[in-house]
Enzyme design. Sequence first.
Site, PDB file in Angstrom:
ATOM      1  N   LYS A  14      -6.000  -2.431   5.864  1.00 11.77           N
ATOM      2  CA  LYS A  14      -7.454  -3.183   5.689  1.00 11.77           C
ATOM      3  C   LYS A  14      -7.505  -3.146   6.702  1.00 11.77           C
ATOM      4  CE  LYS A  14      -4.547  -6.829   5.227  1.00 11.77           C
ATOM      5  NZ  LYS A  14      -3.350  -5.767   4.705  1.00 11.77           N
ATOM      6  N   ARG A  89      -4.810 -17.724   0.292  1.00 12.34           N
ATOM      7  CA  ARG A  89      -3.378 -16.731  -0.699  1.00 12.34           C
ATOM      8  C   ARG A  89      -3.031 -17.472  -1.924  1.00 12.34           C
ATOM      9  NH1 ARG A  89      -1.027 -13.191   2.533  1.00 12.34           N
ATOM     10  NH2 ARG A  89      -1.753 -12.859   5.047  1.00 12.34           N
ATOM     11  N   ARG A 128       4.624   3.668  10.467  1.00 11.06           N
ATOM     12  CA  ARG A 128       3.737   2.886  11.775  1.00 11.06           C
ATOM     13  C   ARG A 128       4.502   2.131  12.997  1.00 11.06           C
ATOM     14  NH1 ARG A 128       0.092  -2.003   9.985  1.00 11.06           N
ATOM     15  NH2 ARG A 128       1.437  -3.033   9.861  1.00 11.06           N
ATOM     16  N   ARG A 134       6.302  -3.341  16.390  1.00  3.18           N
ATOM     17  CA  ARG A 134       6.613  -3.637  15.579  1.00  3.18           C
ATOM     18  C   ARG A 134       8.216  -4.090  14.936  1.00  3.18           C
ATOM     19  NH1 ARG A 134       1.423  -6.368  12.010  1.00  3.18           N
ATOM     20  NH2 ARG A 134       3.484  -7.712  10.814  1.00  3.18           N
ATOM     21  N   ARG A 146       8.311  -8.095   2.414  1.00  3.15           N
ATOM     22  CA  ARG A 146       6.685  -8.833   2.918  1.00  3.15           C
ATOM     23  C   ARG A 146       5.244  -8.285   1.497  1.00  3.15           C
ATOM     24  NH1 ARG A 146       6.349  -5.596   8.379  1.00  3.15           N
ATOM     25  NH2 ARG A 146       3.858  -5.494   7.574  1.00  3.15           N
TER      26      ARG A 146
END
Length: 206
Positions: A14, A89, A128, A134, A146
């Site tokens: 995204k 959402r 990533r 992260r 997630r």
Amino acid sequence: MLNLVLFGPPGAGKGTQSQKLIAHYNLVHLSTGDLLRAQIAQGTVLGLQAKKLMDEGLLVPDEVVIGMIDSALKENVQADGFIFDGFPRTVPQAESLDTLLAQHNTQVSCMVALEVEEQELVKRLLERGKTSGRPDDQNEEKIRKRVQVYNTETAQVAGYYANQHKFHALNGIGAIEDIFQQICAVVDQHQPTSEDSQQATDEVKA
């Protein structure tokens, strides 16, 4: 005004596609996370309200988020359109967004969801995580959680926009430019007309 809702699970691409769409269609990026952080940093009434709730471990209510989006719309009245990131959402959020946009004489043009199978998402995010720093990109269990949350949250929202003939699911696996061209082909089918704006206004008055 062209208003896009871009959806996809973590790792679907995204962020990459958002930047290309923003540049191509001259859109303003509206990330609810960024809006929250900005309002808190500026010490606005909405920001202080959100910070108090977050400090107590509570979710920021929809009306606060909608208020922040309203402020952003008013600050960008000359924009050609917006791309919504991380919102809506839930169906109530989608309904609130429709009402808000109608008050600004516009509406959601379309929702595009990038679909990527879970195993590929896990692979991408773990990769990533080697550079992002992260922690939630470095734990497979957290990544799968997630993805599960995304699937649970967005299924009904997809149905909401499908009922409006605005939902489009695209394969998120492939060359970045190829996926971008597919998104553009969908978006171009939903370029707004003056009649669309009038219809949005009439609907909120009804």
